[in-house]
Design an enzyme around this catalytic site. Sequence first.
Site, PDB file in Angstrom:
ATOM      1  N   ASN A 182       0.834  -1.192   0.000  1.00 10.99           N
ATOM      2  CA  ASN A 182       0.000   0.000   0.000  1.00 10.99           C
ATOM      3  C   ASN A 182       0.873   1.248   0.000  1.00 10.99           C
ATOM      4  O   ASN A 182       1.994   1.254   0.512  1.00 10.99           O
ATOM      5  CB  ASN A 182      -1.002   0.009   1.157  1.00 10.99           C
ATOM      6  CG  ASN A 182      -0.381   0.001   2.537  1.00 10.99           C
ATOM      7  OD1 ASN A 182       0.602  -0.692   2.798  1.00 10.99           O
ATOM      8  ND2 ASN A 182      -0.976   0.758   3.451  1.00 10.99           N
ATOM      9  N   VAL A 183       0.358   2.298  -0.620  1.00 10.11           N
ATOM     10  CA  VAL A 183       1.045   3.588  -0.708  1.00 10.11           C
ATOM     11  C   VAL A 183       0.018   4.654  -0.344  1.00 10.11           C
ATOM     12  O   VAL A 183      -0.913   4.914  -1.110  1.00 10.11           O
ATOM     13  CB  VAL A 183       1.609   3.834  -2.128  1.00 10.11           C
ATOM     14  CG1 VAL A 183       2.272   5.201  -2.208  1.00 10.11           C
ATOM     15  CG2 VAL A 183       2.592   2.731  -2.519  1.00 10.11           C
TER      16      VAL A 183
ATOM     17  N   CYS B  59      -4.146   0.760  -2.507  1.00 10.64           N
ATOM     18  CA  CYS B  59      -4.066  -0.504  -1.779  1.00 10.64           C
ATOM     19  C   CYS B  59      -2.989  -1.388  -2.409  1.00 10.64           C
ATOM     20  O   CYS B  59      -2.636  -1.220  -3.583  1.00 10.64           O
ATOM     21  CB  CYS B  59      -5.407  -1.228  -1.834  1.00 10.64           C
ATOM     22  SG  CYS B  59      -6.753  -0.352  -1.023  1.00 10.64           S
TER      23      CYS B  59
ATOM     24  N   GLU C  70      -3.278  -4.359  -3.394  1.00  9.91           N
ATOM     25  CA  GLU C  70      -3.837  -5.089  -4.519  1.00  9.91           C
ATOM     26  C   GLU C  70      -3.780  -4.268  -5.804  1.00  9.91           C
ATOM     27  O   GLU C  70      -3.620  -4.822  -6.892  1.00  9.91           O
ATOM     28  CB  GLU C  70      -5.295  -5.492  -4.225  1.00  9.91           C
ATOM     29  CG  GLU C  70      -5.446  -6.423  -3.042  1.00  9.91           C
ATOM     30  CD  GLU C  70      -5.635  -5.721  -1.704  1.00  9.91           C
ATOM     31  OE1 GLU C  70      -6.240  -6.328  -0.808  1.00  9.91           O
ATOM     32  OE2 GLU C  70      -5.187  -4.549  -1.550  1.00  9.91           O
TER      33      GLU C  70
ATOM     34  N   CYS D 251     -10.509  -5.250   0.633  1.00  5.91           N
ATOM     35  CA  CYS D 251     -11.662  -4.357   0.742  1.00  5.91           C
ATOM     36  C   CYS D 251     -12.560  -4.543  -0.482  1.00  5.91           C
ATOM     37  O   CYS D 251     -12.188  -5.214  -1.451  1.00  5.91           O
ATOM     38  CB  CYS D 251     -11.205  -2.901   0.866  1.00  5.91           C
ATOM     39  SG  CYS D 251     -10.489  -2.197  -0.641  1.00  5.91           S
TER      40      CYS D 251
ATOM     41  N   CYS E 280     -11.054  -3.525  -3.853  1.00  2.00           N
ATOM     42  CA  CYS E 280     -10.023  -4.450  -4.305  1.00  2.00           C
ATOM     43  C   CYS E 280     -10.608  -5.799  -4.711  1.00  2.00           C
ATOM     44  O   CYS E 280     -10.084  -6.452  -5.609  1.00  2.00           O
ATOM     45  CB  CYS E 280      -8.949  -4.604  -3.238  1.00  2.00           C
ATOM     46  SG  CYS E 280      -7.942  -3.114  -3.112  1.00  2.00           S
TER      47      CYS E 280
END
Length: 135
Positions: A46-47, A57, A59, A90, A93
Amino acid sequence: MSTGIDWDSLRSVARAAVTRAYAPYSSYSVGAAALTDDGRILEGCNVENASYGLTLCAECALVSQLHVTGGGRLVAVSVVDSDGTPLTPCGRCRQLLYEHGGADLWVDAEPDPVPVSQLLPDAFGPDHLKRKKGA
């Protein structure tokens, strides 16, 4: 069926990816790893962004890597937190993974991996748009 998927290896790659996450706002680092239909192992983390809503995310990073490295389809995905505990993606995603792996994509979960179709039943996908264009 998830038979033949080396979940320990995927989780190991995801745990390594979590160490490279950029999470200065929430301090909630996430790492992900995926197996593709041609045998590649992809990873992502994640960034975060100060605006929160623009946070990517792990993903999302996986799907970007999928296309940067030649495309194909996702077969299995493992997502973990900084403790190495499997996380369920989530809703956004789940939709993203469905689009790039299909209903049969396996997602690591506790106590056992599940197909994304179980996490996102009756999903809307590219086939719905193809039917509309053909009508």
